[in-house]
Structures are given as structure tokens and as C-alpha cells.
Design an enzyme around this catalytic site. Sequence first.
Site, PDB file in Angstrom:
ATOM      1  N   GLU A  47       7.310  18.699 117.167  1.00 33.16           N
ATOM      2  CA  GLU A  47       6.360  17.888 116.393  1.00 33.16           C
ATOM      3  C   GLU A  47       7.121  17.205 115.263  1.00 33.16           C
ATOM      4  O   GLU A  47       7.589  17.857 114.327  1.00 33.16           O
ATOM      5  CB  GLU A  47       5.246  18.772 115.820  1.00 33.16           C
ATOM      6  CG  GLU A  47       4.295  17.991 114.923  1.00 33.16           C
ATOM      7  CD  GLU A  47       3.284  18.871 114.183  1.00 33.16           C
ATOM      8  OE1 GLU A  47       3.044  20.024 114.607  1.00 33.16           O
ATOM      9  OE2 GLU A  47       2.751  18.401 113.166  1.00 33.16           O
ATOM     10  N   ARG A  51       5.978  12.179 107.756  1.00 30.51           N
ATOM     11  CA  ARG A  51       5.988  12.473 106.316  1.00 30.51           C
ATOM     12  C   ARG A  51       7.142  11.811 105.584  1.00 30.51           C
ATOM     13  O   ARG A  51       7.284  11.986 104.377  1.00 30.51           O
ATOM     14  CB  ARG A  51       6.079  13.992 106.093  1.00 30.51           C
ATOM     15  CG  ARG A  51       4.863  14.711 106.567  1.00 30.51           C
ATOM     16  CD  ARG A  51       4.929  16.195 106.295  1.00 30.51           C
ATOM     17  NE  ARG A  51       3.944  16.851 107.129  1.00 30.51           N
ATOM     18  CZ  ARG A  51       3.772  18.145 107.230  1.00 30.51           C
ATOM     19  NH1 ARG A  51       4.538  18.966 106.537  1.00 30.51           N
ATOM     20  NH2 ARG A  51       2.856  18.651 108.016  1.00 30.51           N
ATOM     21  N   LYS A 135      -5.660  22.352 116.065  1.00 29.42           N
ATOM     22  CA  LYS A 135      -4.673  22.978 115.180  1.00 29.42           C
ATOM     23  C   LYS A 135      -5.464  23.697 114.097  1.00 29.42           C
ATOM     24  O   LYS A 135      -6.315  23.088 113.440  1.00 29.42           O
ATOM     25  CB  LYS A 135      -3.787  21.883 114.581  1.00 29.42           C
ATOM     26  CG  LYS A 135      -3.019  22.273 113.319  1.00 29.42           C
ATOM     27  CD  LYS A 135      -1.978  21.225 112.990  1.00 29.42           C
ATOM     28  CE  LYS A 135      -1.459  21.380 111.560  1.00 29.42           C
ATOM     29  NZ  LYS A 135      -0.036  21.029 111.414  1.00 29.42           N
TER      30      LYS A 135
HETATM   31  C1  3PG Z   1       2.489  21.830 108.666  1.00 33.50           C
HETATM   32  O1  3PG Z   1       1.860  21.098 109.410  1.00 33.50           O
HETATM   33  O2  3PG Z   1       2.899  21.528 107.521  1.00 33.50           O
HETATM   34  C2  3PG Z   1       2.783  23.165 109.187  1.00 33.50           C
HETATM   35  O3  3PG Z   1       1.663  23.880 109.195  1.00 33.50           O
HETATM   36  C3  3PG Z   1       3.910  23.821 108.491  1.00 33.50           C
HETATM   37  O4  3PG Z   1       3.505  24.954 107.804  1.00 33.50           O
HETATM   38  P1  3PG Z   1       4.639  25.975 107.413  1.00 33.50           P
HETATM   39  O5  3PG Z   1       5.647  25.207 106.618  1.00 33.50           O
HETATM   40  O6  3PG Z   1       3.958  27.042 106.619  1.00 33.50           O
HETATM   41  O7  3PG Z   1       5.228  26.472 108.700  1.00 33.50           O
END
Ligand code: 3PG
Length: 216
Positions: A47, A51, A135
Site C-alpha cells: 500500500e 502522503r 479497513k
Molecule cells: C495507516 O494507514 O497510517 C496505518 O494504519 C499505519 O498505522 P501504523 O503506523 O500504526 O502501523
Amino acid sequence: MTAATRQEQLATIFKSATVIPVLTIERLEDAVPLARALVAGGVRVLEVTLRTPVAADAAKAMIADVPEAIVGIGTILNADDLARARALGAKFGISPGATPELLKAAAASDLPFAPGIATASELMQALAAGFDIVKFFPAEQSGGIKALRALAGPFPNIRVCPTGGIGEANAATWLAEPNVVAVGGSWLCPAAEIRSGNWAGITAMCARTMKSLKPA
Ligand code: 3PG
């Protein structure tokens, strides 16, 4: 493509993944070596989150140069992001939450898509738009496995990819839940490891994780 076909494609991708690394890529030149390192460690479903300014180009480079990877786009926030993901050849899309506008666009698109939910009302909106694979985000912070089990009471047929607070220590516990099809998280690709180009370290961590979560 029918909505049912689109949903089953997503289920197949998630089930084959077991673990989906959530990738935040700051430098375009890291994209291909990172994808190769993940694939070498047995982690193929990726994924790439929208960002950073280079995210879309990073995903494009991975798709072009690492055909073994199944690249999806995360942090889809609106219909434009969804169209961008589709146009760059992503295999699936994921959002942290959902708006009516995004659900409507996703329902009209043939891109396999998992909307983010954290509450019963959000889940009901996702289901009403035709999305039963979601999700659960942020999973640990929103009540963890207890919350997921509570949601499974009124919604026994949902399939879930939890992310948020998941790591090596608790991934197996989440995957043991009957409605969890995969888990996601950033722990397999720490920013410091990407920054220093520790591709061998990332491969080793992925291989260790996959061996423990998906024994051959
Ligand atoms: C996200 O989409 O930011 C994920 O959930 C990442 O979460 P994490 O950094 O706690 O794994």
C-alpha cells in the site's frame, strides 16, 4: 465489472497478502529498491500512501519495475485521489475513512476498494454503498480486537483489514480473528530503514514476519 467481482478481487488480494505494509515514500529513488526488498522478503501486496509529493510517481515506478508486486494506493481521501489511483494502474485502493462522495465514486469505479471505518455507523454507510471488506482504522486505538468482535455481532459478514497500532507482537492475534483477512501497518518499513537504504534489513524483517504468520 460487477460490484461483486470487484469485491472478490479485493478479497483475493488481501487473503494472498496476509500482511500489507503501509508505505510512506519520501524520495522517489527509494521506491523501486524498497518494493524489491519487500518482495524478496515474501511481502508482495503493497500500500503506497498518498502522503508525500512523490507518492503517485513512486507507485508508478514500482508498478513498472517490480511486476511481482501488487501495488495499491492508500490514504485515498476523495474522488480525485481514487481516479488518480485508477489511472496510475493501482490494483486496489484503501482509505482511512469515508465520505458519501468517496463511497459514491468508489461504487462507480471498478478499482477494488476498502473504505476505512471505526464505528458501526461508518460501517453501515460502507455496507450500504456495497463495501463489505473494510479497513478498520485506527484498529488498536479504536478499541482493538474487543471492538472488532463487538462489531461482528450486528455485522457477521464483514471482512476486515485492521491497521493502526499493529506490529510484530500482535499481528498473529489479529489474524486469528475469523473476519480478519489481512493486517496492515507501517512496522515492516520504518522510516529510518528507508532513509538509510537498509534494504537487506527490510527483506530480513519481512521474511521473519511472513515465516511466523504464514508458515509454508
Ligand atoms: C495507516 O494507514 O497510517 C496505518 O494504519 C499505519 O498505522 P501504523 O503506523 O500504526 O502501523
